[in-house]
Design a protein around this motif. Structure first.
Motif, PDB file in Angstrom:
ATOM      1  N   ASN A 200      63.023  40.361  48.428  1.00  0.00           N
ATOM      2  CA  ASN A 200      64.100  39.439  48.060  1.00  0.00           C
ATOM      3  C   ASN A 200      64.659  38.661  49.230  1.00  0.00           C
ATOM      4  N   GLN A 201      64.701  39.358  50.398  1.00  0.00           N
ATOM      5  CA  GLN A 201      65.239  38.647  51.557  1.00  0.00           C
ATOM      6  C   GLN A 201      64.294  37.546  52.020  1.00  0.00           C
ATOM      7  N   ARG A 202      63.035  37.915  52.087  1.00  0.00           N
ATOM      8  CA  ARG A 202      62.048  36.927  52.569  1.00  0.00           C
ATOM      9  C   ARG A 202      61.696  35.908  51.499  1.00  0.00           C
ATOM     10  N   LYS A 203      62.004  36.272  50.264  1.00  0.00           N
ATOM     11  CA  LYS A 203      61.611  35.442  49.117  1.00  0.00           C
ATOM     12  C   LYS A 203      60.088  35.223  49.117  1.00  0.00           C
ATOM     13  N   ARG A 204      59.406  36.308  49.454  1.00  0.00           N
ATOM     14  CA  ARG A 204      57.948  36.233  49.497  1.00  0.00           C
ATOM     15  C   ARG A 204      57.365  37.574  49.072  1.00  0.00           C
ATOM     16  N   TYR A 205      56.105  37.532  48.704  1.00  0.00           N
ATOM     17  CA  TYR A 205      55.397  38.772  48.364  1.00  0.00           C
ATOM     18  C   TYR A 205      54.841  39.413  49.630  1.00  0.00           C
ATOM     19  N   GLU A 206      54.741  40.729  49.578  1.00  0.00           N
ATOM     20  CA  GLU A 206      54.232  41.459  50.743  1.00  0.00           C
ATOM     21  C   GLU A 206      53.201  42.500  50.292  1.00  0.00           C
ATOM     22  N   ILE A 207      52.368  42.894  51.207  1.00  0.00           N
ATOM     23  CA  ILE A 207      51.454  44.029  50.946  1.00  0.00           C
ATOM     24  C   ILE A 207      51.741  45.069  52.026  1.00  0.00           C
ATOM     25  N   LEU A 208      52.162  46.225  51.584  1.00  0.00           N
ATOM     26  CA  LEU A 208      52.642  47.242  52.535  1.00  0.00           C
ATOM     27  C   LEU A 208      51.685  48.437  52.596  1.00  0.00           C
ATOM     28  N   GLY A 209      51.727  49.123  53.721  1.00  0.00           N
ATOM     29  CA  GLY A 209      51.043  50.414  53.828  1.00  0.00           C
ATOM     30  C   GLY A 209      49.529  50.352  53.825  1.00  0.00           C
ATOM     31  N   VAL A 210      48.959  49.350  54.498  1.00  0.00           N
ATOM     32  CA  VAL A 210      47.480  49.261  54.548  1.00  0.00           C
ATOM     33  C   VAL A 210      47.010  49.280  56.006  1.00  0.00           C
ATOM     34  N   MET A 211      45.713  49.252  56.188  1.00  0.00           N
ATOM     35  CA  MET A 211      45.133  49.045  57.522  1.00  0.00           C
ATOM     36  C   MET A 211      44.317  47.760  57.478  1.00  0.00           C
ATOM     37  N   GLY A 212      44.335  47.022  58.573  1.00  0.00           N
ATOM     38  CA  GLY A 212      43.463  45.846  58.675  1.00  0.00           C
ATOM     39  C   GLY A 212      42.128  46.280  59.246  1.00  0.00           C
ATOM     40  N   PRO A 213      41.252  45.330  59.554  1.00  0.00           N
ATOM     41  CA  PRO A 213      39.953  45.701  60.124  1.00  0.00           C
ATOM     42  C   PRO A 213      40.064  46.442  61.460  1.00  0.00           C
TER      43      PRO A 213
ATOM     44  N   ILE B 199      35.708  39.770  40.437  1.00  0.00           N
ATOM     45  CA  ILE B 199      36.732  38.933  41.075  1.00  0.00           C
ATOM     46  C   ILE B 199      38.066  39.086  40.336  1.00  0.00           C
ATOM     47  N   LEU B 200      38.009  39.082  39.023  1.00  0.00           N
ATOM     48  CA  LEU B 200      39.257  39.169  38.246  1.00  0.00           C
ATOM     49  C   LEU B 200      39.933  40.529  38.451  1.00  0.00           C
ATOM     50  N   GLU B 201      39.149  41.577  38.442  1.00  0.00           N
ATOM     51  CA  GLU B 201      39.745  42.908  38.610  1.00  0.00           C
ATOM     52  C   GLU B 201      40.291  43.110  40.025  1.00  0.00           C
ATOM     53  N   ILE B 202      39.635  42.474  40.991  1.00  0.00           N
ATOM     54  CA  ILE B 202      40.123  42.574  42.379  1.00  0.00           C
ATOM     55  C   ILE B 202      41.401  41.742  42.523  1.00  0.00           C
ATOM     56  N   ALA B 203      41.411  40.565  41.903  1.00  0.00           N
ATOM     57  CA  ALA B 203      42.614  39.727  41.935  1.00  0.00           C
ATOM     58  C   ALA B 203      43.785  40.491  41.308  1.00  0.00           C
ATOM     59  N   ARG B 204      43.499  41.141  40.208  1.00  0.00           N
ATOM     60  CA  ARG B 204      44.541  41.915  39.516  1.00  0.00           C
ATOM     61  C   ARG B 204      45.090  43.007  40.440  1.00  0.00           C
ATOM     62  N   PHE B 205      44.196  43.628  41.195  1.00  0.00           N
ATOM     63  CA  PHE B 205      44.635  44.659  42.139  1.00  0.00           C
ATOM     64  C   PHE B 205      45.622  44.054  43.139  1.00  0.00           C
ATOM     65  N   TRP B 206      45.233  42.897  43.736  1.00  0.00           N
ATOM     66  CA  TRP B 206      46.099  42.309  44.773  1.00  0.00           C
ATOM     67  C   TRP B 206      47.440  41.874  44.201  1.00  0.00           C
ATOM     68  N   ALA B 207      47.395  41.265  43.024  1.00  0.00           N
ATOM     69  CA  ALA B 207      48.663  40.805  42.441  1.00  0.00           C
ATOM     70  C   ALA B 207      49.556  42.015  42.160  1.00  0.00           C
ATOM     71  N   GLY B 208      48.925  43.134  41.810  1.00  0.00           N
ATOM     72  CA  GLY B 208      49.704  44.326  41.481  1.00  0.00           C
ATOM     73  C   GLY B 208      50.293  45.011  42.705  1.00  0.00           C
ATOM     74  N   VAL B 209      49.553  45.034  43.816  1.00  0.00           N
ATOM     75  CA  VAL B 209      50.087  45.754  44.996  1.00  0.00           C
ATOM     76  C   VAL B 209      51.063  44.883  45.793  1.00  0.00           C
ATOM     77  N   ALA B 210      51.077  43.587  45.513  1.00  0.00           N
ATOM     78  CA  ALA B 210      52.003  42.709  46.248  1.00  0.00           C
ATOM     79  C   ALA B 210      53.416  42.924  45.687  1.00  0.00           C
ATOM     80  N   THR B 211      54.335  43.283  46.559  1.00  0.00           N
ATOM     81  CA  THR B 211      55.716  43.530  46.102  1.00  0.00           C
ATOM     82  C   THR B 211      56.603  42.389  46.598  1.00  0.00           C
ATOM     83  N   TYR B 212      57.624  42.079  45.801  1.00  0.00           N
ATOM     84  CA  TYR B 212      58.468  40.928  46.161  1.00  0.00           C
ATOM     85  C   TYR B 212      59.590  41.368  47.087  1.00  0.00           C
TER      86      TYR B 212
END
Ligand code: BGC
Length: 805
Positions: free
Chosen positions: A483-496, A468-481
């Motif tokens: 500035n306009q939205r003032k939110r984190y995003e995850i880019l370049g993936v596929m959903g189910p 769980i910790l290593e997966i959480a670390r992955f998500w926190a790392g791929v989330a980019t900030y």
């Protein structure tokens, strides 16, 4: 379907591939398709045997590229048992006149039976009966019993009993251009005791497979002492027995086989063990008794009882649900507790998806969590053992933490293919499905749910938390900030939803802010932080030290988990990804008229040189997965954490929106849609539940089940009864129940396990009765709708329910 049986009463060569998959016998260690003992792989028959976890890699040149595929290997065939009369042709069902035919899979006893009567070209009438099992009591053993009765002739019969390693992986037509010779011959031998031994080795992973067999014949009840002729070739050993039979002297043949591999534990060499096992094996009847006893015990854990308002209407439903449980247990039986294996998406029943392990376990584990959680624990350890490989994959992609592969096989490397064949167009096209990073969240979700159901702190502490910790670390790392939205995003993936892998016309694959992925990432980060409320301080300190986790990093996780971006449009509709709503609407009517079945729109559109990427079409539930995995209470907590408004009323609007845009090209999809409807539109859920139920037994995708069952859909349908109709949720140390039986269901009885307790549930539309067996366990908290109660061991409570229309 009939009683506890899957029954076929006529020979139908066209239906045979499907029946073979549905009549597979297995025990978690290996499984064998329900192909006739005398058959060889051809257009009608495919006698495949698959050993859990036995993979091999091969390279192939395709479209000027070298691609490597890892496959679950089709193991040597232990079935081969044929006969011929008076030196004529070997018995072949397609070459005789079949006068009667009966085949049944007995779900209670775990036995496959086939009996038939035929007239051969010389006008002779013969009856045969074949019984088969893959022992649930002794998982290395497979056994067959064959009875042959000459009705109106006497004469010579020759029986051939063989072990055949000259097999390839040829069960899926669209993979046939790929290299498929996985086995190299080592030994083909006969023993002084009349046994046979065949040893083969996979040519890349070097797994040694040993298969031994003994064959015994009885005529009119007396053992026949006849010296067989031995035939040996590379990868093949056969015994030919010649004897005379007549109507009064039926022939009985027993063939007992043992299968071992070099992956097994507590062995010296697989060949030695296989030989020993057949030498020691009891006769068929005794093996069948022990085997049936274990099945009986399993059913005590897994059965359920549905009572319908109109008597007789639910019989088929119950039988199919049992068929699903039966195949799930054959794929991941309690024997997996001692194996290093996962849940192949298509069972051990065929070669589709090459025996790979996907996120489908997300649909399978909840079922086991509440029945026999030890199975989930073993299957989660498959993931844990591959955490190192997941870290390596993350590093190679420039990420931190662990990135579990979309498709996993032997060592946890990404096994998704890079090119796949569209059978509609004959084109090999790029496959970007490895971008389904949401698999990572599924691994964490599964670990957490297992813990919630069992309170297995030891597992969480030594294995689960690290994942769980290593997966959480992955998500926190791929989330980019942003500035306009003032939110984190995850880019370049596929959903189910595999109908979308890129934006129309884009050069690079990948989509931005897939809502499901983003919200799952938030959930994982929140649960990772919650570990601090669960695990002992010393263990947390150790984990932080060994994973190099600092306070700053945890603060960052918290921040990401509170400010992730989720795309919305319209009145509270969650967008599948950034811009989904701006894609063109699809002409559903027109395509349905033109093609009839449009489940696989991706293939249809590619063949038209178009792509689903341009349209608002989903292959399967994507946004709706959120309503499947989380209760509205949990979702509102998540949205509150993110400071997004969430109103219960938006759920039906989201369901409506995506219902209209989903082609159900995955069998998982109907399970999810039915589930989410069960909560918001009870009558609407039943037809989808029925369709999901028919996925395999009626092969509703038209040809996929013959390549393997759909474990996710099989488990998902049973879990609809187990968790959806009951509203069971294991959250926050409480077993929540919120029953809502579908229209027409009078009552539901179910036994579940929760945190060491054995619970019996009885539900009607108006009442819920819950009792625990006496034990020394701590009391548990049960939540009925919104109120939490304490339940002590040995206690029984009854609650009145209000129907909410
Ligand atoms: C589905 C996936 C699933 C896979 C294996 C695909 O068709 O889109 O969600 O994991 O099959 O069952």
């Amino acid at each position: 379907m009939n009683g506890w049986k899957l029954v076929y009463d006529a020979w139908d060569p066209q239906a045979e591939p499907l029946r073979e998959a549905l009549c597979t016998v297995g025990n978690g260690y290996f499984a064998t398709r329900g192909a006739a003992a005398e058959s060889r792989a051809d257009a009608t028959h495919y006698p495949g045997t698959y050993i859990a976890g036995c993979y091999n890699r091969l390279q192939t040149e395709i479209s000027g590229r070298t691609i490597e595929n890892e496959s679950l290997v089709n193991a040597p065939n232990w079935l081969t048992l044929g006969f011929r009369i008076e030196g004529g042709d070997w018995f072949d069902i397609d070459a005789v006149e079949v006068l009667s035919y009966h085949q049944e899979l007995d779900l209670a006893q775990g036995i496959l039976l086939r009996s038939l009567r035929f007239r051969d070209p010389s006008g002779r009438h013969t009856r045969i009966e074949q019984h088969r099992l893959a022992s649930m009591a002794a998982p290395h053993l497979g056994a067959q019993l064959v009875l042959i009765r000459a009705e109106d002739w006497s004469g010579a019969i020759e029986v051939c009993s063989a072990l055949n390693g000259c097999v390839v992986n040829a069960g899926v037509a669209r993979y046939r251009d790929l290299n498929h010779h996985h086995l190299a011959p080592l030994t083909a031998d006969t023993g002084a005791d009349g046994s046979q031994l065949l040893e083969m080795e996979t040519n890349q992973s070097h797994i040694r497979i040993a298969l031994a067999a003994t064959t015994r014949l009885w005529r009119n009840g007396s053992l026949v002492e006849v010296e067989p002729d031995c035939r040996r070739e590379d990868g093949y050993v056969a015994h030919h027995y010649r004897l005379e039979i007549e109507p009064a002297q039926p022939l009985r043949i027993e063939k007992i086989s043992a299968l071992y591999t070099s992956r097994d534990r507590a062995i010296s060499a697989p060949g030695l063990e296989a030989r020993k096992a057949v030498a020691d094996a009891a006769p068929f009847s005794r093996l069948a008794e022990r085997h049936a006893l274990v099945w009986q015990q399993l059913w005590q854990h897994f059965d359920f009882d549905l009572e319908h308002e109109t008597a007789g209407t639910g019989e088929r439903t119950e039988r199919i649900l049992r068929l699903h449980l039966f195949h799930l247990l054959q794929t991941t039986s309690p024997h997996v507790m001692d194996l290093d294996v996962g849940v192949p998406a298509r069972g051990l029943h065929g070669e589709a998806y090459r025996g790979h392990i996907f996120w489908d376990e997300l649909f399978v584990f909840p079922l086991f969590n509440l029945r026999m959680p030890e199975i989930t624990r073993a299957l989660l350890r498959y993931r844990y053992r591959r955490l190192g490989e997941a870290r390596r994959a993350a590093r190679a992609a420039g990420c931190r933490g662990a990135m579990f592969p979309w498709q996993s096989g032997s060592n946890g490397r990404e096994e998704s293919q890079r090119l796949h064949l569209n059978p509609e167009s004959g084109n090999w096209i790029p496959d970007n499905s490895h971008l389904q990073r949401h698999i990572n969240a599924a691994v964490a979700y599964n670990t957490w749910q297992y813990y919630q159901a069992t309170r297995d702190v030891e597992f969480l502490s030594f294995y689960g938390a690290e994942m769980i910790l290593e997966i959480a670390r992955f998500w926190a790392g791929v989330a980019t900030y942003n500035n306009q939205r003032k939110r984190y995003e995850i880019l370049g993936v596929m959903g189910p939803d595999e109908h979308h892998d890129s934006y129309p016309g884009a050069e690079q694959p990948g989509l931005d802010n897939n809502a499901y992925t983003n919200l799952m990432a938030v959930w994982v980060l929140s649960r990772a932080l919650e570990l601090w409320d669960i695990l002992p301080g010393q263990r947390l300190t150790e984990l932080c030290q060994s994973l190099d986790l600092s306070r700053e990093e945890l603060t960052h996780w918290d921040e990401v988990s509170r400010s992730m971006y989720i795309p919305f449009h319209g009145k509270g509709i969650i967008s599948q990804f950034d811009g989904y709503e701006t894609l063109e609407e699809f002409d559903w009517e027109g395509y349905r008229k033109r093609y009839g079945d449009i489940q696989r729109l991706d293939r249809i559109l590619e063949a038209e040189e178009d792509t689903p990427n341009r349209y608002q079409v989903s292959k399967q539930a994507d946004v709706l997965m959120l309503f499947y995995l989380f209760s509205s209470e949990e979702l509102s907590e998540l949205f509150e954490r993110l400071d997004y408004p969430f109103e219960y009323e938006t759920i039906p609007r989201n369901i409506d929106y995506y219902m209209q845009r989903t082609s159900h090209g995955s069998t998982l999809s109907r399970v999810v849609h039915s589930w989410v409807l069960a909560r918001s539109n009870r009558p609407g859920c039943w037809p989808l539940f029925m369709e999901a139920l028919e996925s395999d037994v009626a092969d509703i995708q038209g040809g996929t089940t013959q390549e393997g069952i759909h474990t996710g859909a099989m488990a998902g349908t049973v879990d609809l009864v187990q968790r959806c109709f009951t509203g069971i949720e294991t959250r926050g140390n409480v077993l929540w129940l919120n029953p809502s039986l579908p229209e027409g269901l009078k009552s539901l009885n179910l036994k579940i396990r929760y945190r060491g307790h054995q619970l019996a549930l009885h539900m009607t539309p108006t009442h819920l009765r819950i009792s625990t067996e006496p034990s020394a366990e701590q009391p548990i908290s049960i939540g009925i709708r919104t109120a939490v109660h304490q339940l002590n061991p040995g206690e029984m409570r009854q609650f009145e329910l209000q129907r909410d229309g």
